[in-house]
Design an enzyme around this catalytic site. Structure first.
Site, mmCIF file in Angstrom:
data_model
loop_
_atom_site.group_PDB
_atom_site.id
_atom_site.type_symbol
_atom_site.label_atom_id
_atom_site.label_comp_id
_atom_site.label_asym_id
_atom_site.label_seq_id
_atom_site.Cartn_x
_atom_site.Cartn_y
_atom_site.Cartn_z
ATOM 1 N N ASP A 1 0.857 -1.199 -0.006
ATOM 2 C CA ASP A 1 0.117 -0.092 0.021
ATOM 3 C C ASP A 1 0.740 1.196 0.197
ATOM 4 O O ASP A 1 0.409 2.439 -0.477
ATOM 5 C CB ASP A 1 -0.990 0.118 1.057
ATOM 6 N N MET B 1 -8.125 5.732 2.890
ATOM 7 C CA MET B 1 -7.949 6.946 2.047
ATOM 8 C C MET B 1 -6.831 7.285 1.381
ATOM 9 O O MET B 1 -6.875 8.105 0.468
ATOM 10 C CB MET B 1 -8.406 8.170 2.945
ATOM 11 N N ARG B 2 -6.041 6.382 1.333
ATOM 12 C CA ARG B 2 -4.525 6.798 0.843
ATOM 13 C C ARG B 2 -4.728 6.464 -0.809
ATOM 14 O O ARG B 2 -4.205 7.396 -1.524
ATOM 15 C CB ARG B 2 -3.398 5.780 1.070
ATOM 16 N N ALA B 3 -5.586 5.830 -1.281
ATOM 17 C CA ALA B 3 -5.968 5.625 -2.701
ATOM 18 C C ALA B 3 -6.550 6.853 -3.309
ATOM 19 O O ALA B 3 -6.011 7.265 -4.208
ATOM 20 C CB ALA B 3 -6.837 4.543 -3.059
#
Length: 717
Positions: free
Chosen positions: A194, A275-277
């Site tokens: 990720d 929420m990183r995406a």
């Protein structure tokens, strides 16, 4: 080795990879690139070529940690820095070897001087060298867990901390992380996966003309690196200027509400975690717009950003291949698209023409699909050789999904052996021929199966072992460079000599002979070798789906515990090594899914095959202890005295101390107990399919014991 790097613009093909790297050069906040694919596809060459295109880095003169003169790190070990002393140097690409030590990565602290003189004598590591540059990790999926943990910490905090028994050093460590991996050798931990902003798939071209162009350019470069680089100097300069222009334009790029709504809708629809995406997609879309010379982000930028940022974030378990449903993506973008999208602008002036891009070698074309356009089917805009515009065919085989072998069309086996057990013959008579592979049942959480004793293998999460990490169990004199100081033992060793050494102040007089390092106990990864019964007796009772589900569950457990795995199957008249020992659990799952059943039960052959495989692996890696998992109902047929030969083969393994467990697949009202007899011969233990579940009866787990059927329980991992 040539001192002149291979020009980035001379690389053939690899459009997606080159575009991803360029986007990170424009916006380092994207978070790096993970490149998945086969070896020999110019991955390292392209990364080194990118380094030459990066702008020079201003640094404080003499600072080993590359502090920015405009904002020097107040906690820099070489600080404090005085104003005025600065210089510029080229951007660095630092390579992290898979077998690097912890001290090589984060740096080494001289404990002896810290204790005796109070001096923080620190030797910087690779993280310090990579600060404000590129950290490149080839075969990143093979990194040891403790190195992965350090990378995760540095990526999350933008700093590296080195601590030795209360003595701490901190320095900034912000870098562009680029990793390459071959999926056949195992997957990345989800946490590190990720952390990569973007991911791309690469493969060598199967088109002869493209491969010819690759070889031609490589030979020209090897013969005269300086001359070859000079011929591409103009293209390199144009690309360097375009990167600088895109960097300057990036702060002015606007992500409107409609675009942000599209990004949020795509991430929600594909059920990515966290929420990183969303953030990475927004940054990537902005960089794509800047790369195209625009200040507004468009739908095509969002689409390309999704194709680069989401595939590796959709994995739900290690058997899921990365990927994105492009039809679904287009539907979401259309549903949430803005009605007043501006018409596409022409490409900005000065955009270099694409060079020949035969896909797949150490030489490629310049800059990938410009303007943020999504790649076309195949390579994403690969040009033909010799500068032609015609699109060459591209190999479409996805390299993130192991190819399932075709099921062999074998003839029906010979009639059942008249000496075989009567119940066995009864089962195999109606189903002795080839049967199609059945789907595996739903996987479940299994009990932990341990190897007894204390090992010294690679770090993992299965069996007890002496490791560099874990709880401290004792102390000893250092064996090599001291890294894990045992403070109490060191003080105890130095205390009796203080008067003789003339101690007069509050400090402790410490000599090198006084130093003691901590002995720690953690857990290791093992070699889990599966021996799976695929005979007709398993299929006759329609147990194979449940059996495959159990093996799949054990494979998932092996992935989580950082084990190597291998798989032997036996049926008809022989045993087969279906999967040589590997770190790729996905390959094991693929072999299991395609496993057909039918024929007799050569259990003895399966055990002897296991003995041979373990002997070879012991020579290759003596420190990695094996765990043998035999999945069978215990029946054995074929040849004279099959049960006697099976017992002899099992006793051979047991006499060599191989830790083993037999998963008893026998069902029905009448049970022969042959699997438990097999376990006794193996000097291991037997569990039923139901007992294998971690949530069955109790929350305790069963250790695999090397003597008899002594069942010891431990708390579940």
């Amino acid at each position: 080795m040539a001192s002149v790097p291979y020009p980035f613009t001379a690389v053939v093909g690899m459009s997606d990879m080159r575009l991803s790297l360029l986007l990170n050069a424009i916006s380092p906040a994207i978070g790096g690139v993970l490149v998945r694919g086969e070896k020999g596809t110019a991955k390292s060459t392209i990364v080194r070529g990118l380094t030459a295109l990066m702008p020079d880095v201003p640094v404080v003169t003499g600072c080993r940690f590359s502090c920015d003169p405009a904002a020097p790190d107040p906690a820099c070990p070489d600080g404090p820095h005085e104003a005025g002393g600065s210089e510029e140097r080229p951007a660095r690409m630092v390579e992290l070897p898979v077998g690097a030590s912890e001290d090589r990565l984060v740096g080494a602290l001289d404990i002896e001087r810290a204790l005796s003189e109070g001096v923080k004598a620190f030797e910087p590591g690779l993280l310090a060298d990579a600060h404000r540059g590129i950290l490149y990790v080839d075969e990143v999926n093979l990194l040891h867990d403790h190195l992965v943990d350090l990378l995760l910490d540095a990526a999350a905090m933008g700093a590296s901390y080195v601590e030795r028994e209360g003595v701490s050093v901190r320095h900034a460590a912000r870098f562009l992380l680029v990793g390459t991996m071959n999926p056949e050798e195992g997957e990345l931990r989800p946490q590190l996966l990720d952390r990569f902003g973007l991911t791309v798939e690469v493969a060598a071209s199967r088109e002869p003309d493209q491969r010819v162009e690759v070889v031609r350019r490589r030979l020209d470069y090897d013969a005269d690196p300086e001359g070859f680089a000079a011929r591409w100097a103009a293209e390199e300069g144009e690309l360097r200027e375009r990167i600088a222009a895109a960097r300057a334009l990036l702060p002015d790029v606007v992500l409107g509400d409609a675009v942000l709504r599209q990004i949020a809708a795509v991430c929600a629809a594909f059920e990515v975690d966290g929420m990183r995406a969303d953030i990475v997609m927004a940054r990537t879309a902005g960089a794509l717009a800047a790369w195209a010379g625009r200040t507004e982000v468009r739908e095509e930028d969002v689409r390309q950003a999704a194709l680069l940022a989401l595939p590796h974030r959709r994995r739900r378990n290690p058997f899921d291949a990365p990927g994105l449903d492009e039809d679904k993506l287009d539907q979401i973008l259309e549903e949430f698209g803005a009605d007043d999208d501006p018409e596409p602008d022409p490409e900005p002036d000065g955009d270099p023409e694409p060079d020949p891009e035969p896909d797949g070698g150490p030489e490629d074309g310049p800059d990938g699909p410009g303007g943020g356009q999504p790649p076309q089917d195949g390579d994403g805009g690969t040009d033909g050789p010799q500068g032609q515009d015609a699109q060459a065919p591209q190999d479409q085989t996805p390299h993130d999904q192991p190819q399932l072998p075709e099921q062999p069309q074998a003839p029906d086996p010979a009639p059942a052996d008249p000496k075989a057990h009567s119940q066995n013959a009864e089962e195999e008579a109606p189903g002795g021929g080839e049967k199609a592979a059945v789907a595996a049942g739903d996987p479940f959480r299994t009990r932990r199966l341990d190897v007894p004793g204390l090992g010294e293998g690679a770090d993992g999460r299965r069996s007890r072992a002496r490791t560099a990490h874990g709880r401290t169990t004792g102390a000893r004199r250092p064996q090599g460079t001291l890294t894990k100081l045992h403070l109490a033992a060191t003080v105890q060793a130095a205390a009796p000599h203080q008067v003789a050494r003339g101690r007069s102040g509050p400090g402790l007089v410490v000599r090198r002979d006084d130093l003691r390092e901590a002995v720690r106990e953690g857990r290791e990864g093992n070699l889990v070798l599966f021996v799976v019964d695929a005979s007709g007796s398993m299929a006759a009772r329609k147990r194979m789906s449940a059996v495959k589900g159990a093996v799949l569950s054990l494979l998932l457990d092996a992935y989580q515990r950082r084990d190597k795995i291998g798989m032997i199957t036996f049926r008809k008249a022989e045993a087969e090594l279906a999967l040589p020992p590997t770190s790729s659990v996905e390959a094991g799952a693929a072999r299991l899914e395609s496993l057909p059943t039918g024929g007799r039960t050569p259990l003895a052959a399966g055990l002897l095959k296991a003995h041979e495989v373990l002997r070879v692996e012991r020579l290759r890696d003596a420190s990695r202890r094996p765990l043998l998992v035999v999945v069978t109902d215990g029946r054995s047929t074929g040849g004279p005295d099959p049960l006697v030969r099976t017992s002899r083969a099992a006793r051979l393994l047991g006499a060599e101390g191989v830790a083993s467990v037999v998963v008893d697949c026998e069902t029905g009202p009448v049970r022969l107990g042959l699997a438990r007899e097999l376990a006794r011969d193996l000097q291991g233990t037997a569990v039923t399919l139901d007992e294998l579940r971690a949530d069955s009866v109790s929350a305790l787990v069963r250790d695999v014991r090397g003597q008899g059927t002594n069942h010891t329980t431990r708390r579940a991992a």
